[in-house]
Design a protein around this motif. Structure first.
Motif, PDB file in Angstrom:
ATOM      1  N   ASN A 173      42.662  39.171  32.374  1.00  0.00           N
ATOM      2  CA  ASN A 173      42.067  39.322  33.656  1.00  0.00           C
ATOM      3  C   ASN A 173      42.656  39.372  35.235  1.00  0.00           C
ATOM      4  O   ASN A 173      41.449  40.238  35.774  1.00  0.00           O
ATOM      5  CB  ASN A 173      41.270  37.476  33.350  1.00  0.00           C
ATOM      6  CG  ASN A 173      40.048  37.035  34.482  1.00  0.00           C
ATOM      7  OD1 ASN A 173      39.290  38.122  34.326  1.00  0.00           O
ATOM      8  ND2 ASN A 173      39.775  36.379  34.422  1.00  0.00           N
ATOM      9  N   HIS A 174      43.457  38.750  35.545  1.00  0.00           N
ATOM     10  CA  HIS A 174      44.047  38.913  36.724  1.00  0.00           C
ATOM     11  C   HIS A 174      43.758  40.233  37.024  1.00  0.00           C
ATOM     12  O   HIS A 174      43.527  40.759  37.939  1.00  0.00           O
ATOM     13  CB  HIS A 174      45.272  38.050  37.429  1.00  0.00           C
ATOM     14  CG  HIS A 174      46.162  38.248  38.427  1.00  0.00           C
ATOM     15  ND1 HIS A 174      45.661  38.016  39.218  1.00  0.00           N
ATOM     16  CD2 HIS A 174      46.591  39.069  38.641  1.00  0.00           C
ATOM     17  CE1 HIS A 174      46.521  38.577  40.239  1.00  0.00           C
ATOM     18  NE2 HIS A 174      47.077  39.492  40.133  1.00  0.00           N
ATOM     19  N   CYS A 175      44.239  41.006  36.198  1.00  0.00           N
ATOM     20  CA  CYS A 175      44.292  42.660  36.342  1.00  0.00           C
ATOM     21  C   CYS A 175      43.407  43.256  37.140  1.00  0.00           C
ATOM     22  O   CYS A 175      42.875  43.906  38.090  1.00  0.00           O
ATOM     23  CB  CYS A 175      44.509  42.938  35.393  1.00  0.00           C
ATOM     24  SG  CYS A 175      47.222  42.614  35.199  1.00  0.00           S
ATOM     25  N   LEU A 176      42.458  42.720  36.172  1.00  0.00           N
ATOM     26  CA  LEU A 176      40.806  43.180  36.290  1.00  0.00           C
ATOM     27  C   LEU A 176      40.110  42.708  38.087  1.00  0.00           C
ATOM     28  O   LEU A 176      39.314  44.006  38.522  1.00  0.00           O
ATOM     29  CB  LEU A 176      39.995  42.696  34.934  1.00  0.00           C
ATOM     30  CG  LEU A 176      39.814  43.112  33.732  1.00  0.00           C
ATOM     31  CD1 LEU A 176      39.694  42.704  32.073  1.00  0.00           C
ATOM     32  CD2 LEU A 176      40.200  45.049  33.240  1.00  0.00           C
ATOM     33  N   GLN A 177      40.276  41.643  37.768  1.00  0.00           N
ATOM     34  CA  GLN A 177      39.822  41.611  39.139  1.00  0.00           C
ATOM     35  C   GLN A 177      40.733  41.638  40.440  1.00  0.00           C
ATOM     36  O   GLN A 177      40.101  41.895  41.541  1.00  0.00           O
ATOM     37  CB  GLN A 177      40.180  39.929  39.331  1.00  0.00           C
ATOM     38  CG  GLN A 177      39.268  39.301  38.786  1.00  0.00           C
ATOM     39  CD  GLN A 177      39.494  37.662  38.640  1.00  0.00           C
ATOM     40  OE1 GLN A 177      40.359  37.210  39.080  1.00  0.00           O
ATOM     41  NE2 GLN A 177      38.697  36.672  37.856  1.00  0.00           N
ATOM     42  N   GLN A 178      41.868  42.359  40.309  1.00  0.00           N
ATOM     43  CA  GLN A 178      42.561  43.137  41.107  1.00  0.00           C
ATOM     44  C   GLN A 178      41.900  44.598  41.744  1.00  0.00           C
ATOM     45  O   GLN A 178      42.039  45.180  42.984  1.00  0.00           O
ATOM     46  CB  GLN A 178      43.753  42.883  40.874  1.00  0.00           C
ATOM     47  CG  GLN A 178      44.474  41.473  40.989  1.00  0.00           C
ATOM     48  CD  GLN A 178      44.514  40.682  42.044  1.00  0.00           C
ATOM     49  OE1 GLN A 178      44.609  40.826  43.496  1.00  0.00           O
ATOM     50  NE2 GLN A 178      43.577  39.395  42.247  1.00  0.00           N
TER      51      GLN A 178
END
Length: 118
Positions: free
Chosen positions: A30-35
């Motif tokens: 999820n963090h990667c998708l948001q970045q």
């Protein structure tokens, strides 16, 4: 008698490590998708998804005392090692570093349960 009462301390530690790594991989995806684009490397995302699936399945199999849990722990350790390596390519990102640490801890615990050495 409940399974948790039958589960030895090493198995419980392995299950806990698997669930922690599973949760951390999902959070990191999820963090990667948001970045955005810098974090959306398809190979890294697949590695994190594989590790999340593998750690969840390994925890499930260990909790139900599956006769295949030792083999699953071996595969889970490999998936966790791969995810930790992928995350450390972005070691300056605190989330990626936490994920790598959780994956390493899980790999170590799984290796211990499977009887293999690092």
């Amino acid at each position: 008698m409940m399974h948790s009462e039958q589960m030895g301390p090493d198995m419980k530690k392995c299950v806990d490590a698997c669930l922690a790594a599973y949760s951390m991989c999902e959070e990191t995806i999820n963090h990667c998708l948001q970045q955005g684009s810098e974090y959306l490397d398809p190979a890294m995302m697949r590695t994190l998804m594989d590790c999340a699936d593998m750690t969840r399945m390994c925890a499930d199999m260990c909790m139900r005392m599956s006769p295949m849990s030792k083999d699953m722990c071996t595969m889970c350790a490999q998936a966790c090692d791969m995810a930790a390596e992928a995350c450390m390519r972005m070691e300056n990102d605190p989330q990626m570093k936490r994920c790598a640490e959780a994956c390493r801890a899980c790999a170590e615990s799984c290796r211990s349960m499977s009887g293999i050495r690092a």
